[in-house]
Write a protein that holds these residues in place. Structure first.
Motif, PDB file in Angstrom:
ATOM      1  N   PHE A  48     -18.984 -54.987  31.755  1.00 53.89           N
ATOM      2  CA  PHE A  48     -18.847 -54.042  30.649  1.00 53.89           C
ATOM      3  C   PHE A  48     -19.481 -52.690  30.977  1.00 53.89           C
ATOM      4  CE2 PHE A  48     -18.736 -58.194  28.347  1.00 53.89           C
ATOM      5  CZ  PHE A  48     -17.415 -58.104  27.965  1.00 53.89           C
ATOM      6  N   GLY A  49     -20.325 -52.662  32.021  1.00 55.34           N
ATOM      7  CA  GLY A  49     -20.864 -51.377  32.454  1.00 55.34           C
ATOM      8  C   GLY A  49     -19.826 -50.507  33.123  1.00 55.34           C
ATOM      9  N   THR A  50     -18.747 -51.131  33.657  1.00 55.93           N
ATOM     10  CA  THR A  50     -17.676 -50.356  34.289  1.00 55.93           C
ATOM     11  C   THR A  50     -16.600 -49.924  33.298  1.00 55.93           C
ATOM     12  OG1 THR A  50     -16.456 -52.384  34.815  1.00 55.93           O
ATOM     13  CG2 THR A  50     -18.018 -51.584  36.459  1.00 55.93           C
ATOM     14  N   VAL A  51     -16.647 -50.472  32.099  1.00 50.12           N
ATOM     15  CA  VAL A  51     -15.649 -50.150  31.078  1.00 50.12           C
ATOM     16  C   VAL A  51     -16.329 -49.390  29.955  1.00 50.12           C
ATOM     17  CG1 VAL A  51     -13.971 -51.085  29.455  1.00 50.12           C
ATOM     18  CG2 VAL A  51     -14.319 -52.197  31.666  1.00 50.12           C
ATOM     19  N   ASN A  52     -15.708 -48.295  29.558  1.00 44.47           N
ATOM     20  CA  ASN A  52     -16.260 -47.440  28.518  1.00 44.47           C
ATOM     21  C   ASN A  52     -15.239 -47.327  27.394  1.00 44.47           C
ATOM     22  OD1 ASN A  52     -17.242 -45.262  26.953  1.00 44.47           O
ATOM     23  ND2 ASN A  52     -18.289 -44.402  28.746  1.00 44.47           N
ATOM     24  N   PRO A  53     -15.646 -47.528  26.136  1.00 44.84           N
ATOM     25  CA  PRO A  53     -14.680 -47.374  25.035  1.00 44.84           C
ATOM     26  C   PRO A  53     -14.021 -45.999  24.995  1.00 44.84           C
ATOM     27  CG  PRO A  53     -16.692 -48.421  24.251  1.00 44.84           C
ATOM     28  CD  PRO A  53     -16.963 -47.967  25.648  1.00 44.84           C
ATOM     29  N   HIS A  54     -14.709 -44.986  25.539  1.00 41.71           N
ATOM     30  CA  HIS A  54     -14.140 -43.639  25.551  1.00 41.71           C
ATOM     31  C   HIS A  54     -12.942 -43.532  26.500  1.00 41.71           C
ATOM     32  CE1 HIS A  54     -17.372 -42.035  23.090  1.00 41.71           C
ATOM     33  NE2 HIS A  54     -18.251 -42.609  23.891  1.00 41.71           N
ATOM     34  N   MET A  55     -12.804 -44.498  27.434  1.00 38.78           N
ATOM     35  CA  MET A  55     -11.685 -44.444  28.378  1.00 38.78           C
ATOM     36  C   MET A  55     -10.351 -44.501  27.655  1.00 38.78           C
ATOM     37  SD  MET A  55     -13.022 -46.900  31.451  1.00 38.78           S
ATOM     38  CE  MET A  55     -14.400 -46.423  32.500  1.00 38.78           C
TER      39      MET A  55
END
Length: 627
Positions: A48-55
């Motif tokens: 989840f550190g590599t995935v950002n909701p802002h993406m």
């Protein structure tokens, strides 16, 4: 008595040893489960550190700017709706140009004092300049039928590396008219009608909006897009400092040999700059911990291989462990590789702000790393079944799958034979009319969609009014009414057999719940939060006191031992068959339980015979006294 002697041997009772073994085994399993849960938490944090909701929101924003925006007054000039070369140039001079160049606020005030760099929606900086490139094919790469050559002599085939045109054309003065050789390590692009390599006829846009517009007008006037053009790529990169995300955008316009234009796009929001905030440094600590766990797991599996040798590979769970180790290795490798490549290339790309910054290769490897990480997390969660299988219900489920695996493999072969037959039939019948059957691959996936209830029967019927309904009805009959019911029957029958095996004790399973419950009770008793239960030592002491009292009353040793054995049998059988938890539950009797019941019945018969003799003796004494 030989039977009684088995109950009075010296040393520790067998049930105590069995319980101690269960406690030790449960402690080792709990410790392994605790360690693995810690590792799984670390892995999830990394994921989840590599995935950002802002993406998602950044991708959606860029999609609305470059894909959905149309020229005012013309609805068919958005990128998604392009279908001809004039529409393509309208998009280039309209929505693309307006989307790339933002230099003022909504009140026409100056946004910033920078080196003539555009900021889309005021927050997303355009890195470098955009790049446009096309790939072409040569003339006469296909043959025109001899009888029709008087109508058309030119022939441009679909794109392949062999058919690619590498000669200069047009004005031959700028880079857009001269062929540029592709780089060796650049990934190929997989489009709708072809697979395209790097290189081609390339030009970069200016930082000036007016110069770029003049460039587009000049290219359109001098026919930069020709009949041999097969694809045009528009690449550019944005950076949002607020959320520390790079947005790599590729717009693709394919020109198939049939004519027209097919549009597609790739919009990736990625995080190249890893260690900026405090949370990023926490992620770095988790990466180090992940590497330490990886070394520990390698040592554990190495010890198991040395201990069990070839027997190690007979377990499916061990193969899952090896698969996870391979995925852990690739995760670490690609993580290090992406970091090294980013550190080497990113600085060079950011220095040359007047040139195109090609982040596509870095994005490709980072997306690949994220995919490997996602697969790793999936199988890491699957491994939890190894621990929860000690639960009786979960053990039955895993045993059901292992028992029916051969039947499922046979069913799967038969299922895919029928599925492929219908896929080819659908492709041949409706491939030229229905989009869902336009290729064999689409036809195969359409079969699965029909199984899930997602289908367009009207399109099938319109393509073939007679064969369409026949195809659909027979497919439903075979798949739904025959094959799926066969699959359910295999699972249900095997599950019922496994339940029967567990109920009569043919399948022994270590139950983790009872030792855990015992350990928790001991902890609560030591903390004086629960009333101590009567232990085995207290029961044995109580039995000894009763035996001493019986001896004082004149009972011999055989009678005392027989009574103790009867009492133990009675307690065991009552616990088994008269427990309040299972008194309404039917449980078949195993062979060992039947033997115990038989011995218990024999002893009861002996006791009844002994009591009958005593009663007869007492009656004779009473009758003698009466006379």
């Amino acid at each position: 008595m030989p039977v009684a002697s088995r109950w009075h041997r010296g040393g520790t009772p067998k049930h105590n040893l069995h319980f101690r073994n269960e406690v030790q085994q449960s402690r080792s399993i709990l410790l392994e489960l605790l360690i693995y849960l810690i590792f799984l938490i670390i892995l999830c944090i990394l994921t989840f550190g590599t995935v950002n909701p802002h993406m998602y929101y950044l991708n959606k924003l860029m999609s609305s700017v470059f894909l959905d925006t149309s020229v005012p007054g013309e609805e068919r000039t958005s990128f998604k709706s392009i279908c001809s070369i004039p529409d393509f140039w309208k998009f280039m001079k309209g929505p693309l140009l307006e989307g790339l160049y933002w230099d003022s606020w909504y009140s026409n005030s100056q946004l910033y004092n920078s080196k003539n760099s555009s900021r889309i929606y005021s927050e997303n900086i355009l890195l470098g300049v955009p790049r446009v490139r096309q790939l072409k094919v040569r003339n006469n790469t296909c043959k025109v039928y001899s009888s029709l050559q008087f109508l058309m002599r030119e022939c441009y085939a679909k794109y392949t590396s062999k058919n690619e045109d590498m000669s200069d054309f047009g004005l031959q003065v700028e880079t857009e008219w001269k062929y540029s050789t592709p780089t060796v390590n650049a990934p190929w692009h997989w489009g709708f009608v072809g697979v395209y390599r790097n290189g081609g006829y390339i030009f970069t846009l200016s930082k000036s909006k007016s110069e770029t517009k003049d460039k587009f007008i000049n290219l359109q006037k001098n026919d930069w897009i020709t009949r041999g053009t097969r694809v045009v790529f528009i690449d550019f990169t944005l950076y949002n400092a607020n959320v520390n995300l790079f947005c790599i955008i590729r717009l693709v316009a394919e020109f198939p040999a049939t004519g027209g234009i097919l549009t597609s796009w790739q919009i990736y929001s990625v995080k190249f700059l890893k260690y900026v905030s405090n949370y990023d440094y926490f992620i770095a600590v988790c990466e180090i911990a992940f590497f330490i766990f990886f070394i520990i797991f390698i040592i554990q599996e190495g010890i198991k291989m040395i201990k069990f040798k070839f027997a190690y590979f007979k377990s499916i769970g061990n193969w899952l462990e090896l698969l996870l180790l391979v995925l852990y290795f690739f995760t670490i490798f690609f993580n290090l590789y992406s970091k090294i490549q980013i550190s080497l290339i990113l600085e060079q790309l950011l220095k040359h702000t007047e040139q195109y910054s090609d982040f596509y290769l870095l994005t490709y490897w980072l997306i690949f790393y994220n995919n490997i990480l996602a697969i790793t997390v999936f199988f890491a969660w699957i491994k939890i079944f190894k621990f929860i299988s000690f639960n009786n219900t979960m053990s039955q489920l895993s045993s059901t799958l292992s028992c029916c695996i051969k039947d499922i493999v046979g069913f799967t072969i038969m299922f895919f034979i029928i599925l492929l037959a219908y896929a080819k039939l659908g492709f041949l019948l409706f491939g030229s009319q229905v989009d869902d059957f336009s290729t064999l691959r689409n036809s195969i996936f359409t079969q699965f969609r029909i199984i899930l209830g997602d289908f367009n029967f009207a399109a099938i019927q319109q393509a073939s009014p007679i064969l369409g309904p026949i195809y659909f009805i027979t497919f439903i009959l075979f798949i739904f009414l025959v094959l799926l019911n066969m699959f359910l029957a295999i699972i249900i029958f095997t599950y019922s057999e496994v339940q029967d095996d567990y109920s009569i004790g043919r399948r022994s399973s270590f139950k983790l719940c009872k030792p855990i419950k015992k350990i928790c009770n001991n902890i609560l008793e030591k903390l004086k939060l629960k009333k101590p239960q009567e232990g085995e030592d207290d029961k044995s002491k109580k039995n000894k006191d009763l035996a001493e009292e019986a001896r004082k009353k004149g009972f011999d040793e055989n009678e005392i031992q027989s009574a103790e054995q009867m009492k133990k049998w009675k307690e065991r059988l009552e616990k088994k068959y008269y427990s309040a938890e299972i008194q309404d539950d039917y449980q078949p009797v195993t062979q060992q339980e039947f033997k115990d019941l038989f011995l218990y019945t024999v002893e009861l018969e002996k006791e009844l015979h002994y009591i009958s003799l005593k009663l007869n003796r007492m009656m004779r004494k009473i009758s003698a006294l009466s006379y």
